[in-house]
Design a protein around this motif. Structure first.
Motif, PDB file in Angstrom:
ATOM      1  N   ALA A 299       0.965  -0.957   0.010  1.00 39.63           N
ATOM      2  CA  ALA A 299       0.363  -0.279  -0.070  1.00 39.63           C
ATOM      3  C   ALA A 299       1.002   1.002   0.335  1.00 39.63           C
ATOM      4  O   ALA A 299       0.291   2.144  -0.889  1.00 39.63           O
ATOM      5  CB  ALA A 299      -1.208  -0.127   1.198  1.00 39.63           C
ATOM      6  N   VAL A 300       1.639   1.465   0.822  1.00 37.16           N
ATOM      7  CA  VAL A 300       3.238   2.322   0.637  1.00 37.16           C
ATOM      8  C   VAL A 300       3.576   2.192  -0.237  1.00 37.16           C
ATOM      9  O   VAL A 300       3.154   3.747  -0.786  1.00 37.16           O
ATOM     10  CB  VAL A 300       4.168   1.665   1.858  1.00 37.16           C
ATOM     11  N   ASP A 301       3.803   1.973  -1.567  1.00 36.37           N
ATOM     12  CA  ASP A 301       3.816   1.664  -2.722  1.00 36.37           C
ATOM     13  C   ASP A 301       3.296   2.581  -3.779  1.00 36.37           C
ATOM     14  O   ASP A 301       3.095   3.092  -4.463  1.00 36.37           O
ATOM     15  CB  ASP A 301       5.024   0.104  -3.421  1.00 36.37           C
ATOM     16  N   GLN A 302       1.862   1.756  -3.466  1.00 37.86           N
ATOM     17  CA  GLN A 302       0.885   1.986  -4.261  1.00 37.86           C
ATOM     18  C   GLN A 302       0.481   3.846  -4.633  1.00 37.86           C
ATOM     19  O   GLN A 302       1.114   4.588  -5.514  1.00 37.86           O
ATOM     20  CB  GLN A 302       0.085   1.683  -3.560  1.00 37.86           C
ATOM     21  N   LEU A 303       0.816   3.795  -3.060  1.00 34.52           N
ATOM     22  CA  LEU A 303       1.117   6.011  -2.640  1.00 34.52           C
ATOM     23  C   LEU A 303       1.849   6.703  -3.511  1.00 34.52           C
ATOM     24  O   LEU A 303       1.942   7.697  -4.200  1.00 34.52           O
ATOM     25  CB  LEU A 303       0.604   6.179  -1.381  1.00 34.52           C
ATOM     26  N   VAL A 304       2.961   6.025  -2.638  1.00 35.07           N
ATOM     27  CA  VAL A 304       4.228   7.206  -3.907  1.00 35.07           C
ATOM     28  C   VAL A 304       3.896   6.422  -4.930  1.00 35.07           C
ATOM     29  O   VAL A 304       4.860   7.476  -6.050  1.00 35.07           O
ATOM     30  CB  VAL A 304       5.412   5.897  -3.077  1.00 35.07           C
ATOM     31  N   GLU A 305       3.404   5.720  -5.887  1.00 40.75           N
ATOM     32  CA  GLU A 305       4.143   5.303  -6.681  1.00 40.75           C
ATOM     33  C   GLU A 305       3.116   6.475  -7.684  1.00 40.75           C
ATOM     34  O   GLU A 305       3.470   7.236  -8.851  1.00 40.75           O
ATOM     35  CB  GLU A 305       3.301   3.987  -8.000  1.00 40.75           C
ATOM     36  N   ILE A 306       1.523   6.469  -7.409  1.00 42.96           N
ATOM     37  CA  ILE A 306       0.411   7.988  -7.235  1.00 42.96           C
ATOM     38  C   ILE A 306       1.221   8.889  -7.214  1.00 42.96           C
ATOM     39  O   ILE A 306       1.222  10.067  -8.205  1.00 42.96           O
ATOM     40  CB  ILE A 306      -0.794   7.545  -6.279  1.00 42.96           C
ATOM     41  N   GLY A 307       2.107   9.399  -6.447  1.00 40.03           N
ATOM     42  CA  GLY A 307       2.532  10.751  -6.152  1.00 40.03           C
ATOM     43  C   GLY A 307       3.729  10.919  -6.915  1.00 40.03           C
ATOM     44  O   GLY A 307       4.233  12.272  -7.161  1.00 40.03           O
ATOM     45  N   ILE A 308       4.742   9.880  -7.591  1.00 42.91           N
ATOM     46  CA  ILE A 308       5.766  10.399  -8.676  1.00 42.91           C
ATOM     47  C   ILE A 308       5.332  10.967  -9.603  1.00 42.91           C
ATOM     48  O   ILE A 308       5.502  11.283 -10.382  1.00 42.91           O
ATOM     49  CB  ILE A 308       6.584   9.155  -8.444  1.00 42.91           C
ATOM     50  N   GLU A 370      11.489   8.520   0.832  1.00 44.15           N
ATOM     51  CA  GLU A 370      12.127   8.163  -0.435  1.00 44.15           C
ATOM     52  C   GLU A 370      12.134   9.050  -1.632  1.00 44.15           C
ATOM     53  O   GLU A 370      13.321   9.748  -2.444  1.00 44.15           O
ATOM     54  CB  GLU A 370      13.730   7.276  -0.185  1.00 44.15           C
ATOM     55  N   LYS A 371      11.880   8.271  -2.605  1.00 43.99           N
ATOM     56  CA  LYS A 371      11.229   8.740  -3.940  1.00 43.99           C
ATOM     57  C   LYS A 371      10.361   9.191  -4.443  1.00 43.99           C
ATOM     58  O   LYS A 371      10.932  10.202  -5.538  1.00 43.99           O
ATOM     59  CB  LYS A 371      10.928   6.821  -4.322  1.00 43.99           C
ATOM     60  N   ILE A 372       9.567   9.598  -3.256  1.00 44.51           N
ATOM     61  CA  ILE A 372       9.500  11.293  -3.286  1.00 44.51           C
ATOM     62  C   ILE A 372       9.979  12.431  -3.264  1.00 44.51           C
ATOM     63  O   ILE A 372      10.260  12.863  -4.381  1.00 44.51           O
ATOM     64  CB  ILE A 372       7.855  11.538  -2.833  1.00 44.51           C
ATOM     65  N   ARG A 373      10.430  12.177  -2.641  1.00 45.11           N
ATOM     66  CA  ARG A 373      12.090  13.279  -2.287  1.00 45.11           C
ATOM     67  C   ARG A 373      12.730  13.241  -2.984  1.00 45.11           C
ATOM     68  O   ARG A 373      13.515  14.671  -3.826  1.00 45.11           O
ATOM     69  CB  ARG A 373      12.537  13.250  -0.972  1.00 45.11           C
ATOM     70  N   GLN A 374      13.720  12.141  -3.578  1.00 44.61           N
ATOM     71  CA  GLN A 374      14.217  12.414  -4.745  1.00 44.61           C
ATOM     72  C   GLN A 374      13.525  13.046  -6.393  1.00 44.61           C
ATOM     73  O   GLN A 374      14.627  13.480  -6.816  1.00 44.61           O
ATOM     74  CB  GLN A 374      14.614  11.003  -5.466  1.00 44.61           C
ATOM     75  N   THR A 375      11.943  12.990  -6.485  1.00 42.84           N
ATOM     76  CA  THR A 375      11.380  12.914  -7.573  1.00 42.84           C
ATOM     77  C   THR A 375      11.002  15.028  -7.310  1.00 42.84           C
ATOM     78  O   THR A 375      10.988  15.377  -8.449  1.00 42.84           O
ATOM     79  CB  THR A 375      10.120  12.196  -7.903  1.00 42.84           C
ATOM     80  N   ALA A 376      10.968  15.243  -6.634  1.00 44.56           N
ATOM     81  CA  ALA A 376      10.277  16.588  -5.408  1.00 44.56           C
ATOM     82  C   ALA A 376      11.452  17.694  -6.371  1.00 44.56           C
ATOM     83  O   ALA A 376      11.761  18.428  -5.553  1.00 44.56           O
ATOM     84  CB  ALA A 376       9.809  16.324  -4.703  1.00 44.56           C
ATOM     85  N   THR A 377      13.229  16.869  -6.409  1.00 44.13           N
ATOM     86  CA  THR A 377      14.065  17.906  -6.264  1.00 44.13           C
ATOM     87  C   THR A 377      13.487  19.537  -6.757  1.00 44.13           C
ATOM     88  O   THR A 377      12.752  19.771  -8.210  1.00 44.13           O
ATOM     89  CB  THR A 377      15.136  17.401  -7.514  1.00 44.13           C
ATOM     90  N   GLY A 378      13.965  20.357  -5.917  1.00 45.13           N
ATOM     91  CA  GLY A 378      13.923  21.930  -6.701  1.00 45.13           C
ATOM     92  C   GLY A 378      11.862  21.735  -6.140  1.00 45.13           C
ATOM     93  O   GLY A 378      11.765  23.662  -6.978  1.00 45.13           O
TER      94      GLY A 378
END
Length: 448
Positions: A299-308, A370-378
């Motif tokens: 479930a965490v991965d699903q939410l992260v995937e939508i966010g990315i 981590e994945k959202i932080r890495q994608t949300a650079t700047g």
């Protein structure tokens, strides 16, 4: 109810629900039973044993055939329309939310009930149609069955209207995200309900000593089939190991991908491994997809995937990512309060029989941020929202080790902002949110 039994029941329920045939099949069976009941009443009326009330539709056999044939033709057409709407919804979910989101829409109960309602009514109309025909003393017309069929058609119209409304609302991203978050909460509560110990006092070697024996003299048990590990029946493994006087260490947890022939477990003593391997298929389930029953990281991965996906240049939907971060924060608050999986499983005598590798709190926090932080650079808005979520989670933590994980994530966000956010005012806003995380940590530490 024993927690392990509850988890297995939840997994079975999930397996049945994630398909499109169970509910329609049940509704078709109910339609057949309903027709049998109304047909018996119609036969009794035809014989003169009873008299039907005046509101029952009456008419000739030809009129009845025309009505039922028109109803059956219309219903099968609507079934095609409903099926087409469902396919369009699944396609939209796959492209916009990710292929793993299709599971959420396939298991949607309203869609399954809608398909089943129309197919069941179609079957009922066909059965009523074929029941019309000559008998020994005239021509039989199932008047009550025709009346019931007309009522079912009215019900179908109401179901169709609600189905269109449901589809229009269910494909909205906030609803999808909230639904996944609700599944995560349910999985956390189910995991928390699983018992940690037997009533007997602890006996035999501890976990550290058993790990040493397994590393030194254990024998490998290979995975019997490839696929994602969906469910592990720990009670079955404990009984199996107790009967053999052995200890089993699972090398993978639900959510991991197994490769046929590769090591899945280690058994000590080594001579017990062949017997464990022969019966191992009964103790676990693999499949082509992951399941939430014992895999809350899914479930965490699903939410992260939508966010990315929302942060991609093709979508560029920051607000959807913010919503995902909010719900991830809520889920991690629950995890911090309730998630405490036991890596050992004991038999009735208190001996350790199964050693597992449950997903850790630290790993769940890393997957969520981590994945959202890495994608949300700047992107200050996303970074600030992540820091706000960390502050909320900090207040729910129970141990300094949990808080240290959150502090690491907050420090990485603050460093990323200094390196990638060009506007000084934005960097200052992010740093203030970082200081709020530090203040929350200090407040929680002092209160304990």
């Amino acid at each position: 109810m024993i927690g392990g039994v509850h988890l297995e029941a939840q997994w079975r329920k999930e397996a049945l629900r994630t398909n499109l045939w169970v509910v329609p099949s049940v509704e078709v069976l109910l339609a057949v039973l309903l027709f049998v009941a109304t047909w018996q009443v119609d036969r009794a009326d035809y014989r003169g044993d009873i008299t039907l009330p005046p509101w029952v539709i009456s008419g000739t056999a030809d009129a009845a055939r025309q009505i039922l044939a028109a109803i059956a033709a219309a219903l099968i057409t609507v079934v095609g329309v409903v099926f087409s709407i469902m396919i369009v919804t699944l396609t939209l979910a796959s492209t916009q939310f990710g292929p793993r989101m299709m599971r959420t829409f396939i298991r949607d109960r309203t869609t399954q009930l809608t398909l089943g309602t129309f197919v069941g009514t179609f079957v009922y109309a066909v059965l009523a149609l074929v029941s019309i025909g000559p008998v020994d003393d005239g021509e039989f017309v199932p008047h009550l069955s025709i009346t019931v069929c007309m009522v079912l058609v009215l019900v179908d119209l109401a179901v169709l209207i609600y189905f269109i409304h449901h589809i229009a609302t269910s494909i909205q991203l906030p609803r999808v995200i909230a639904g996944i978050a609700a599944e995560l909460s349910a999985a956390i509560e189910a995991g928390a309900a699983e018992p940690r110990r037997t009533a007997a006092p602890d006996q035999g070697p501890d976990a550290a000593e058993l790990h040493g024996r397994l590393d030194a003299a254990g024998a490998a048990v290979a995975a019997p089939a490839s696929g994602y590990l969906q469910f592990v029946r720990h009670r079955t493994l404990v009984r199996m190991a107790a009967d053999l006087g052995a200890v089993i260490r699972l090398e993978h947890r639900p959510g991991h991908f197994l490769v046929q022939g590769h090591r899945m477990a280690t058994v000590w003593p080594a001579e017990a491994a062949p017997a464990v391997a022969r019966s191992f298929a009964r103790a676990h389930v693999t499949g082509p997809t992951r399941s939430l029953a014992q895999d809350i990281a899914f479930a965490v991965d699903q939410l992260v995937e939508i966010g990315i996906r929302a942060l991609s240049t093709a979508v560029n939907d920051t607000f959807t990512t913010l919503t995902c971060v909010d719900w991830l924060g809520e889920g991690l608050c629950r995890i911090a309060e309730h998630w405490d999986p036991d890596p050992v499983h004991r038999d009735a005598g208190g001996h350790i029989r199964v050693l597992t590798v449950p997903v850790s709190y630290e790993r769940l926090v890393q997957r969520a941020f981590e994945k959202i932080r890495q994608t949300a650079t700047g992107m200050p808005a996303v970074l600030i929202r992540q820091l706000d979520a960390l502050s909320a989670i900090m207040a729910a933590t129970r141990a300094e080790e949990q808080r240290a994980v959150l502090l690491d994530q907050a420090a990485m966000i603050d460093r990323l902002a200094r390196d990638t956010v060009p506007e000084p005012a934005d960097r200052e806003d992010i740093h203030r949110a970082y200081l709020a995380v530090l203040a929350a940590h200090s407040a929680v530490s002092q209160s304990l």
